[in-house]
Motif scaffolding. Structure first.
Motif, PDB file in Angstrom:
ATOM      1  N   PHE A 123      -8.004   4.664   1.300  1.00  0.00           N
ATOM      2  CA  PHE A 123      -6.883   4.217   1.824  1.00  0.00           C
ATOM      3  C   PHE A 123      -5.776   4.105   0.667  1.00  0.00           C
ATOM      4  O   PHE A 123      -6.049   3.070  -0.099  1.00  0.00           O
ATOM      5  N   VAL A 124      -4.589   4.194   0.677  1.00  0.00           N
ATOM      6  CA  VAL A 124      -3.445   3.943  -0.064  1.00  0.00           C
ATOM      7  C   VAL A 124      -2.450   3.817   0.796  1.00  0.00           C
ATOM      8  O   VAL A 124      -2.222   4.249   2.240  1.00  0.00           O
ATOM      9  N   LEU A 132      -1.191   4.084   7.101  1.00  0.00           N
ATOM     10  CA  LEU A 132      -1.565   4.025   5.738  1.00  0.00           C
ATOM     11  C   LEU A 132      -2.107   5.573   5.649  1.00  0.00           C
ATOM     12  O   LEU A 132      -2.370   6.428   6.356  1.00  0.00           O
ATOM     13  N   ALA A 133      -2.337   5.823   4.282  1.00  0.00           N
ATOM     14  CA  ALA A 133      -2.397   7.343   3.785  1.00  0.00           C
ATOM     15  C   ALA A 133      -4.016   7.375   3.061  1.00  0.00           C
ATOM     16  O   ALA A 133      -4.321   6.270   2.694  1.00  0.00           O
ATOM     17  N   ASN A 173      -2.399   8.204   8.597  1.00  0.00           N
ATOM     18  CA  ASN A 173      -1.540   9.336   8.626  1.00  0.00           C
ATOM     19  C   ASN A 173      -2.560  10.602   8.123  1.00  0.00           C
ATOM     20  O   ASN A 173      -3.188  10.341   7.331  1.00  0.00           O
ATOM     21  N   THR A 174      -1.858  11.685   8.151  1.00  0.00           N
ATOM     22  CA  THR A 174      -2.330  12.914   7.776  1.00  0.00           C
ATOM     23  C   THR A 174      -1.302  13.564   6.743  1.00  0.00           C
ATOM     24  O   THR A 174      -1.279  14.778   6.707  1.00  0.00           O
ATOM     25  N   SER A 175      -0.668  12.771   6.204  1.00  0.00           N
ATOM     26  CA  SER A 175       0.475  13.353   5.079  1.00  0.00           C
ATOM     27  C   SER A 175      -0.576  13.813   3.925  1.00  0.00           C
ATOM     28  O   SER A 175      -1.577  13.340   3.804  1.00  0.00           O
ATOM     29  N   PHE A 213      -6.511   5.864  16.482  1.00  0.00           N
ATOM     30  CA  PHE A 213      -4.956   6.187  16.106  1.00  0.00           C
ATOM     31  C   PHE A 213      -4.747   7.168  15.015  1.00  0.00           C
ATOM     32  O   PHE A 213      -5.330   6.933  13.989  1.00  0.00           O
ATOM     33  N   ILE A 214      -4.137   8.413  14.961  1.00  0.00           N
ATOM     34  CA  ILE A 214      -3.742   9.198  14.152  1.00  0.00           C
ATOM     35  C   ILE A 214      -2.283   9.463  14.124  1.00  0.00           C
ATOM     36  O   ILE A 214      -1.760   9.898  15.045  1.00  0.00           O
ATOM     37  N   LYS A 215      -1.631   9.341  12.969  1.00  0.00           N
ATOM     38  CA  LYS A 215      -0.240   9.690  13.085  1.00  0.00           C
ATOM     39  C   LYS A 215      -0.257  11.088  12.220  1.00  0.00           C
ATOM     40  O   LYS A 215      -0.654  11.276  11.134  1.00  0.00           O
ATOM     41  N   LEU A 216       0.015  12.074  13.168  1.00  0.00           N
ATOM     42  CA  LEU A 216      -0.246  13.356  12.873  1.00  0.00           C
ATOM     43  C   LEU A 216       1.077  14.002  12.000  1.00  0.00           C
ATOM     44  O   LEU A 216       1.935  13.760  12.812  1.00  0.00           O
TER      45      LEU A 216
END
Lengths: 66, 264
Positions: free
Chosen positions: A62-63, B49-50, B77-79, B102-105
């Motif tokens: 994670f970043v 977070l990514a 997130n899925t960025s 939870f997922i930010k799509l």
């Protein structure tokens, strides 16, 4: 044995588990999520999961992100 | 004094309730310490977070430990995903890594404008809902798409106020008003907010929450700005619940116009 980790070939002692790999990479186990040959391995299995020879390993962390 | 209605005023996302209506992103901070300080000052209970490939030549700065200590919930997130397949794969990995449903799509194939791809987003949302994720899709301010995403079981919709990181405020106001009017799931304004005034305005419009990252992260004092956003979100929400007056064309006196001094 040789395995591919995030696109790079690295040496790993035969019989190494994913816990061993995390130690080798100085990566806290809880920070990492590891896929072996395209399959995501559950964290609870890192201690018992023996990495097969010539595996393709993806290690993600994670970043910060929005 | 708080009324009963305010005490019960919780943001409900899937099976979780949150008293804070400010979601905070963890990117672009000068340091982890600044990020954690801002997260705490914001009062947020849900942070994004990514996920990225580990680079063995770069020391890894662990985000999860300080965020766990701060007691916040995680929403990866899925960025980086450019299509539905990549986003679903990223979500499965992120779910395992975070232990969060939870997922930010977010699927934005064009790195110049970062506009979300509606077709791929809909497809990925459908797959992820069926796999048990609480899906919060980042979308353009499109009322039809928002309704379709609601119908397939998304936990919320997150229409953009303006382009990611642009600080243009709520450029999509009229469309977001329609989305809010029609939605039966929470509407979270995501992206574009520049200052606490934008956040307060979003909440006054009836948004259920806002998600802020850049505006806090790049502030001269991110911790103070995080608190300012917290207060703005609270003020905007309180104003919305209090009932905001209608606009009128002409003046309407606040003092009686009759029974003044007898004209001489």
């Amino acid at each position: 044995m040789k395995v591919e980790m995030n696109g790079e070939v690295i040496d790993l002692v035969a019989g190494s588990t994913l816990d061993d790999l995390c130690r080798l990479l100085a990566l806290p186990k809880k920070s990492a999520v590891i896929s072996v040959n395209g399959e995501v391995v559950r964290k609870s299995e890192y201690g018992s999961y023996v990495v097969p020879d010539s595996s393709k390993i993806e290690v993600m962390v994670f970043v910060g992100g929005g | 004094m708080m009324t009963g209605k305010e005490r019960e005023d919780l943001l409900v996302l899937a099976d979780r309730s949150f008293s804070s209506r400010l979601l905070v992103g963890t990117g672009k901070y000068a340091s982890n310490d600044a990020m954690v300080g801002a997260v705490k000052a914001s009062g947020t209970q849900l942070v994004t977070l990514a996920l990225r490939r580990f680079n063995p030549r770069q020391p890894h700065d662990d985000l999860l430990t300080p965020l766990a200590e701060a007691g916040v919930n995680l929403m990866p997130n899925t960025s980086g995903a450019r299509n539905a397949d990549e986003a679903v794969r990223a979500a499965l990995i992120a779910g395992e890594a975070s232990g969060s449903r939870f997922i930010k799509l977010e699927i934005h194939p064009n790195p110049y404008h970062l506009m979300p791809d509606p077709i791929e987003t809909f497809s990925a949302a459908d797959q992820l809902v069926k796999r048990g994720f609480a899906v919060l899709p980042y979308i353009n301010a499109d009322p039809v798409l928002a309704k379709r995403l609601e119908e397939i079981g998304c936990a919320a919709v997150m229409p953009l106020g303006a382009a990611i990181g642009s600080g243009q405020g709520i450029a999509t106001r009229e469309l977001i008003e329609i989305i809010i009017d029609e939605a039966k799931i929470p509407v979270i304004i995501d992206a574009g907010l520049r200052s606490p005034a934008d956040a307060a305005y979003a909440m006054e419009m009836g948004a259920d929450a806002v998600l802020v990252n850049t505006a806090i992260a790049v502030a001269g004092n991110p911790i103070a700005m995080a608190e300012a956003f917290k207060l703005a979100v609270q003020a905007g929400r309180k104003a919305y619940l209090a009932g905001i007056m209608q606009r009128k064309r002409g003046a309407e006196p606040t003092s009686p116009l009759t029974s003044f001094l007898d004209p001489e």
